[in-house]
Design a protein around this motif. Structure first.
Motif, short mmCIF file in Angstrom:
data_model
loop_
_atom_site.label_atom_id
_atom_site.label_comp_id
_atom_site.label_asym_id
_atom_site.label_seq_id
_atom_site.Cartn_x
_atom_site.Cartn_y
_atom_site.Cartn_z
N GLN A 219 -12.45 -2.43 7.63
CA GLN A 219 -10.55 -2.77 7.00
C GLN A 219 -9.72 -4.21 7.15
N LEU B 82 1.34 -1.25 0.13
CA LEU B 82 0.13 -0.13 -0.31
C LEU B 82 1.26 0.75 0.33
N PHE C 85 -8.34 -3.09 -2.64
CA PHE C 85 -7.32 -3.88 -2.62
C PHE C 85 -7.00 -5.42 -1.75
N LEU C 86 -7.81 -4.57 -0.07
CA LEU C 86 -6.82 -5.43 0.60
C LEU C 86 -7.82 -6.62 0.63
N ILE D 281 2.52 -1.66 5.14
CA ILE D 281 2.14 0.17 4.63
C ILE D 281 3.28 0.74 4.90
N TYR E 41 -0.19 -0.74 -4.79
CA TYR E 41 -1.14 0.09 -4.93
C TYR E 41 -0.70 1.74 -4.81
N ILE F 240 -9.46 1.11 -1.87
CA ILE F 240 -8.62 0.72 -0.45
C ILE F 240 -9.24 -0.60 -0.22
N THR G 156 -5.42 10.01 4.29
CA THR G 156 -4.54 8.24 4.64
C THR G 156 -4.96 8.41 6.23
N LEU H 216 0.39 -7.38 3.99
CA LEU H 216 0.37 -6.01 3.70
C LEU H 216 1.25 -5.35 4.48
#
Length: 366
Positions: A263, A170, A237-238, A247, A193, A234, A255, A245
């Motif tokens: 999520q 991400l 994508f998740l 970040i 992403y 988002i 954000t 994942l």
């Protein structure tokens, strides 16, 4: 007449400039000497912002003469604007600008700001993959068994390999690209992403600073690309069955708490492992604690928290399957040489009128 001409020295494109290097780094006379030799007439002042056994030295603590006439600045901490009225270029040692928005110097569009994006990528990517492997191979579990001298049967070990797993990154900048490089070496599939769409090969090229032999400058590693700013983007994508994942995007108003209750519910379907090396504000920490306690995700590794330092009585410390490090993933013995390399590269571009690297977008703040 420039200061260099006043004292009979050779002049160059930066002869009218005074560079102040004010970083938490011991003074390096050899570096200052190299810069003055390379850029004729440039004045270089170097002051360390660190003192043994105490916090960083503030700008106000320095003698006022230090700031007199400074036009080029490399600093970690924003000084009061009145100390640098003539500054035209600021080289930040960080990958972001989170200390600067709202500062009068930053709001002055005549002053160019550049980050050191890229210099932190190799070591931070090592931290990400290291924490992932540590969790998958249960290193912390066995470290605890060592304290009691307990030898478990190897047939009881439950280890999940990385080959064939999927990592979602991400924020596919310098850190994300080097993480992708390491992950792909392990045989992992990479999904990227970005905020804006990257539909063509040219749009996927990274033009920021890159340590030689690292990263994914051409953007060829990801098997699939995603983009957008809406939560629906988002969430989509998740929902891609991510095992890991990462970040690694800037913290902005859009954000903050990008990962929260909704999520974690999505990530629970795969039991994703989360590694956050960006900013603590990206994750709703109450929701993270709940997700760990209820087993929605298999685990997490945080190098950043909100706040920092994290109070000793904060419940995050006691959350299960969680590793916390005190914002150290950027550390390496090679860091300062890389920072100075970026500074010197941009000074060269200033002197020759070329486009600078890592110029900050004042709308996006990175």
């Amino acid at each position: 007449m420039s200061p260099a001409e006043d004292i009979g020295e050779e002049v160059g494109p930066l002869s009218n400039d005074i560079l102040l290097i004010y970083l938490p780094l011991p003074e390096k006379p050899e570096c200052a000497e190299r810069l003055t030799k390379k850029f004729k007439g440039l004045q270089v002042r170097w002051l360390s912002a660190i003192k043994p056994g105490r916090p960083l030295v503030s700008a106000e603590e320095l003698h006022p003469n230090v700031w007199d006439g400074v036009t080029l600045l490399s600093t970690y901490m924003p000084p009061p604007a009145e100390l640098v009225p003539k500054v035209r270029f600021v080289q930040l040692p960080s990958a972001g600008v989170d200390r600067w928005p709202g500062h009068p110097t930053y709001e002055n569009k005549e002053v160019v700001f550049c980050t050191s994006n890229g210099v932190h990528a190799p070591q931070i990517a090592e931290w990400v993959i290291g924490t992932w492997l540590s969790h998958q191979h249960k290193f912390l579990h066995y470290a605890e068994r060592m304290k009691t001298g307990t030898w478990e049967s190897p047939f009881e070990a439950d280890v999940e390999g990385s080959t064939g797993r999927r990592v979602g990154i991400l924020g596919y900048g310098a850190i994300g690209r080097q993480t992708a490089r390491l992950a792909s070496t392990l045989g992992m599939e990479v999904y990227a992403y970005t905020r804006n769409e990257r539909p063509t090969p040219v749009s996927r090229v990274d033009d920021s600073y890159c340590v030689p032999g690292t990263g994914d400058r051409s953007g060829l590693i990801p098997a699939k690309w995603f983009h957008g700013t809406a939560r629906e983007d988002i969430n989509n994508f998740l929902a891609q069955d991510l095992d890991l994942l990462v970040i690694s995007l800037p913290l902005t108003s859009e954000t903050r708490h990008i990962i929260s209750t909704e999520q974690f519910e999505i990530l629970s379907k795969k039991g994703t492992f989360i590694a956050n090396i960006a900013r603590g504000g990206h994750i709703d920490q109450d929701a993270l604690i709940k997700a760990l306690e209820t087993g929605q995700i298999r685990g997490a590794a945080l190098d950043v928290t909100d706040p920092e330092p994290l109070p000793s009585d904060h419940p995050l410390w006691k959350a299960p399957n969680l590793l916390i490090t005190p914002h150290v993933s950027w550390k390496t013995d090679l860091l300062w040489n890389r920072l100075l390399e970026v500074l010197e590269l941009n000074l060269e571009k200033l002197a020759t009128g070329q486009p600078l690297i890592n110029v900050v977008n004042r709308q996006l703040h990175y």
